[in-house]
Design a protein around this motif. Structure first.
Motif, PDB file in Angstrom:
ATOM      1  N   SER A   1       0.818  -1.209   0.000  1.00 27.60           N
ATOM      2  CA  SER A   1       0.000   0.000   0.000  1.00 27.60           C
ATOM      3  C   SER A   1       0.850   1.257   0.000  1.00 27.60           C
ATOM      4  O   SER A   1       1.831   1.358   0.747  1.00 27.60           O
ATOM      5  N   PHE A   2       0.457   2.197  -0.857  1.00 27.23           N
ATOM      6  CA  PHE A   2       1.143   3.489  -0.971  1.00 27.23           C
ATOM      7  C   PHE A   2       2.623   3.312  -1.322  1.00 27.23           C
ATOM      8  O   PHE A   2       3.462   4.118  -0.943  1.00 27.23           O
ATOM      9  N   SER A   3       2.946   2.245  -2.012  1.00 27.82           N
ATOM     10  CA  SER A   3       4.303   1.911  -2.470  1.00 27.82           C
ATOM     11  C   SER A   3       5.297   1.685  -1.341  1.00 27.82           C
ATOM     12  O   SER A   3       6.505   1.675  -1.574  1.00 27.82           O
ATOM     13  N   MET A   4       4.816   1.490  -0.114  1.00 31.03           N
ATOM     14  CA  MET A   4       5.725   1.206   0.994  1.00 31.03           C
ATOM     15  C   MET A   4       6.442  -0.109   0.718  1.00 31.03           C
ATOM     16  O   MET A   4       5.839  -1.068   0.239  1.00 31.03           O
ATOM     17  N   GLY A   5       7.708  -0.159   1.007  1.00 31.17           N
ATOM     18  CA  GLY A   5       8.493  -1.362   0.829  1.00 31.17           C
ATOM     19  C   GLY A   5       8.898  -1.631  -0.601  1.00 31.17           C
ATOM     20  O   GLY A   5       9.335  -2.735  -0.923  1.00 31.17           O
ATOM     21  N   ALA A   6       8.772  -0.637  -1.478  1.00 28.31           N
ATOM     22  CA  ALA A   6       9.089  -0.836  -2.897  1.00 28.31           C
ATOM     23  C   ALA A   6      10.542  -1.251  -3.105  1.00 28.31           C
ATOM     24  O   ALA A   6      10.854  -1.902  -4.089  1.00 28.31           O
ATOM     25  N   GLY A   7      11.423  -0.928  -2.185  1.00 30.68           N
ATOM     26  CA  GLY A   7      12.823  -1.291  -2.322  1.00 30.68           C
ATOM     27  C   GLY A   7      13.157  -2.694  -1.825  1.00 30.68           C
ATOM     28  O   GLY A   7      14.275  -3.160  -2.002  1.00 30.68           O
ATOM     29  N   LEU A   8      12.197  -3.356  -1.206  1.00 39.78           N
ATOM     30  CA  LEU A   8      12.444  -4.712  -0.690  1.00 39.78           C
ATOM     31  C   LEU A   8      12.482  -5.715  -1.833  1.00 39.78           C
ATOM     32  O   LEU A   8      11.860  -5.502  -2.875  1.00 39.78           O
ATOM     33  N   PRO A   9      13.172  -6.838  -1.626  1.00 41.62           N
ATOM     34  CA  PRO A   9      13.158  -7.885  -2.655  1.00 41.62           C
ATOM     35  C   PRO A   9      11.722  -8.363  -2.916  1.00 41.62           C
ATOM     36  O   PRO A   9      10.913  -8.459  -1.987  1.00 41.62           O
ATOM     37  N   ALA A  10      11.430  -8.675  -4.173  1.00 38.59           N
ATOM     38  CA  ALA A  10      10.067  -9.078  -4.565  1.00 38.59           C
ATOM     39  C   ALA A  10       9.580 -10.280  -3.769  1.00 38.59           C
ATOM     40  O   ALA A  10       8.401 -10.355  -3.399  1.00 38.59           O
ATOM     41  N   TRP A  11      10.482 -11.236  -3.467  1.00 37.19           N
ATOM     42  CA  TRP A  11      10.055 -12.429  -2.751  1.00 37.19           C
ATOM     43  C   TRP A  11       9.584 -12.094  -1.341  1.00 37.19           C
ATOM     44  O   TRP A  11       8.693 -12.764  -0.806  1.00 37.19           O
ATOM     45  N   VAL A  12      10.156 -11.056  -0.727  1.00 35.30           N
ATOM     46  CA  VAL A  12       9.738 -10.654   0.622  1.00 35.30           C
ATOM     47  C   VAL A  12       8.315 -10.104   0.576  1.00 35.30           C
ATOM     48  O   VAL A  12       7.458 -10.494   1.378  1.00 35.30           O
ATOM     49  N   ILE A  13       8.064  -9.208  -0.379  1.00 33.64           N
ATOM     50  CA  ILE A  13       6.730  -8.625  -0.524  1.00 33.64           C
ATOM     51  C   ILE A  13       5.719  -9.731  -0.838  1.00 33.64           C
ATOM     52  O   ILE A  13       4.626  -9.778  -0.265  1.00 33.64           O
ATOM     53  N   LEU A  14       6.080 -10.635  -1.731  1.00 37.50           N
ATOM     54  CA  LEU A  14       5.190 -11.737  -2.107  1.00 37.50           C
ATOM     55  C   LEU A  14       4.907 -12.637  -0.900  1.00 37.50           C
ATOM     56  O   LEU A  14       3.762 -13.031  -0.665  1.00 37.50           O
ATOM     57  N   ALA A  15       5.932 -12.945  -0.115  1.00 35.42           N
ATOM     58  CA  ALA A  15       5.756 -13.803   1.062  1.00 35.42           C
ATOM     59  C   ALA A  15       4.873 -13.131   2.116  1.00 35.42           C
ATOM     60  O   ALA A  15       3.968 -13.765   2.673  1.00 35.42           O
ATOM     61  N   VAL A  16       5.117 -11.860   2.382  1.00 37.99           N
ATOM     62  CA  VAL A  16       4.335 -11.147   3.404  1.00 37.99           C
ATOM     63  C   VAL A  16       2.880 -11.016   2.971  1.00 37.99           C
ATOM     64  O   VAL A  16       1.959 -11.307   3.746  1.00 37.99           O
ATOM     65  N   THR A  17       2.651 -10.586   1.724  1.00 39.84           N
ATOM     66  CA  THR A  17       1.271 -10.443   1.267  1.00 39.84           C
ATOM     67  C   THR A  17       0.588 -11.801   1.151  1.00 39.84           C
ATOM     68  O   THR A  17      -0.619 -11.917   1.404  1.00 39.84           O
ATOM     69  N   GLY A  18       1.338 -12.825   0.799  1.00 35.43           N
ATOM     70  CA  GLY A  18       0.776 -14.175   0.751  1.00 35.43           C
ATOM     71  C   GLY A  18       0.354 -14.654   2.123  1.00 35.43           C
ATOM     72  O   GLY A  18      -0.709 -15.272   2.284  1.00 35.43           O
ATOM     73  N   LEU A  19       1.178 -14.387   3.131  1.00 34.39           N
ATOM     74  CA  LEU A  19       0.854 -14.786   4.499  1.00 34.39           C
ATOM     75  C   LEU A  19      -0.389 -14.044   5.003  1.00 34.39           C
ATOM     76  O   LEU A  19      -1.289 -14.655   5.604  1.00 34.39           O
TER      77      LEU A  19
ATOM     78  N   LEU B   1      -2.270 -10.446  -5.235  1.00 37.20           N
ATOM     79  CA  LEU B   1      -1.213 -11.436  -5.034  1.00 37.20           C
ATOM     80  C   LEU B   1      -0.869 -12.130  -6.355  1.00 37.20           C
ATOM     81  O   LEU B   1       0.310 -12.293  -6.692  1.00 37.20           O
ATOM     82  N   ALA B   2      -1.880 -12.515  -7.108  1.00 32.63           N
ATOM     83  CA  ALA B   2      -1.645 -13.156  -8.411  1.00 32.63           C
ATOM     84  C   ALA B   2      -0.942 -12.191  -9.366  1.00 32.63           C
ATOM     85  O   ALA B   2       0.003 -12.584 -10.071  1.00 32.63           O
ATOM     86  N   ASP B   3      -1.374 -10.955  -9.382  1.00 30.95           N
ATOM     87  CA  ASP B   3      -0.750  -9.943 -10.242  1.00 30.95           C
ATOM     88  C   ASP B   3       0.724  -9.780  -9.882  1.00 30.95           C
ATOM     89  O   ASP B   3       1.600  -9.766 -10.749  1.00 30.95           O
ATOM     90  N   ARG B   4       1.004  -9.705  -8.589  1.00 30.78           N
ATOM     91  CA  ARG B   4       2.385  -9.556  -8.118  1.00 30.78           C
ATOM     92  C   ARG B   4       3.217 -10.791  -8.456  1.00 30.78           C
ATOM     93  O   ARG B   4       4.367 -10.678  -8.870  1.00 30.78           O
ATOM     94  N   ALA B   5       2.636 -11.978  -8.300  1.00 27.57           N
ATOM     95  CA  ALA B   5       3.366 -13.223  -8.588  1.00 27.57           C
ATOM     96  C   ALA B   5       3.707 -13.327 -10.076  1.00 27.57           C
ATOM     97  O   ALA B   5       4.781 -13.805 -10.434  1.00 27.57           O
ATOM     98  N   ILE B   6       2.812 -12.868 -10.937  1.00 30.73           N
ATOM     99  CA  ILE B   6       3.021 -12.958 -12.382  1.00 30.73           C
ATOM    100  C   ILE B   6       3.939 -11.851 -12.900  1.00 30.73           C
ATOM    101  O   ILE B   6       4.864 -12.109 -13.668  1.00 30.73           O
ATOM    102  N   ASP B   7       3.668 -10.618 -12.485  1.00 26.65           N
ATOM    103  CA  ASP B   7       4.374  -9.449 -13.036  1.00 26.65           C
ATOM    104  C   ASP B   7       5.448  -8.862 -12.128  1.00 26.65           C
ATOM    105  O   ASP B   7       6.147  -7.939 -12.529  1.00 26.65           O
TER     106      ASP B   7
END
Length: 155
Positions: free
Chosen positions: A51-69, A104-110
């Motif tokens: 949300s609001f691009s927070m964490g945009a600098g984090l590795p994609a797998w971290v964002i994907l894991a957190v949002t997945g959880l 989550l699907a959008d993030r996992a694909i793109d």
């Protein structure tokens, strides 16, 4: 249809509509095209953060894991609560879960979430974000409207 079946059906319907809108908007806005709809513009933006691009600098797998959880927690809450949630609460959880799954699907694909509703004075967002927000509001109203039940006491 059981209440859990209704939950699954609503999540699937909301997610399908959200994904369809995303695909249509992406196709319409190819090449940087912007469509002015008055209060909002349709303008493509890829958000690699949350949300609001927070964490945009984090590795994609971290964002994907957190949002997945977080999505998993919402799914478990919805599944377990479906039999007893008021109808408005069930619709709310369905919206939250559908929005979260679509993003989550959008993030996992793109590798990023596709945002396209641009106000100019607020963050650019998408239909799944709106589903999450409206779902939270519906769930809150459902809980506020529930009649008070006395707490059980042990003698």
């Amino acid at each position: 249809m059981s209440r859990r079946g209704a939950l699954v059906a609503m999540v699937a319907a909301f997610a399908a509509v959200s994904w369809g809108i995303k695909e249509a908007v992406e196709a319409s806005l190819a090449g940087g095209r912007v469509v002015d709809l008055g209060i909002v513009q349709l303008r493509l933006l890829r958000n690699s953060g949350i949300s609001f691009s927070m964490g945009a600098g984090l590795p994609a797998w971290v964002i994907l894991a957190v949002t997945g959880l977080i999505t998993l927690v919402v799914a478990v809450f919805g599944w377990r609560g479906a039999p007893t949630l008021p109808v408005l609460g069930l619709v709310g959880v369905s919206g939250i879960l559908a929005g979260a799954l679509t993003n989550l699907a959008d993030r996992a694909i793109d590798g990023a979430v596709t945002d396209y509703l641009h106000t100019g004075w607020f963050a650019t967002f998408n239909v799944p974000d709106s589903l999450i927000t409206l779902g939270v509001v519906a769930l809150a109203i459902a809980f506020l409207l529930q009649p008070d039940t006395p707490a059980e006491t042990k003698d």
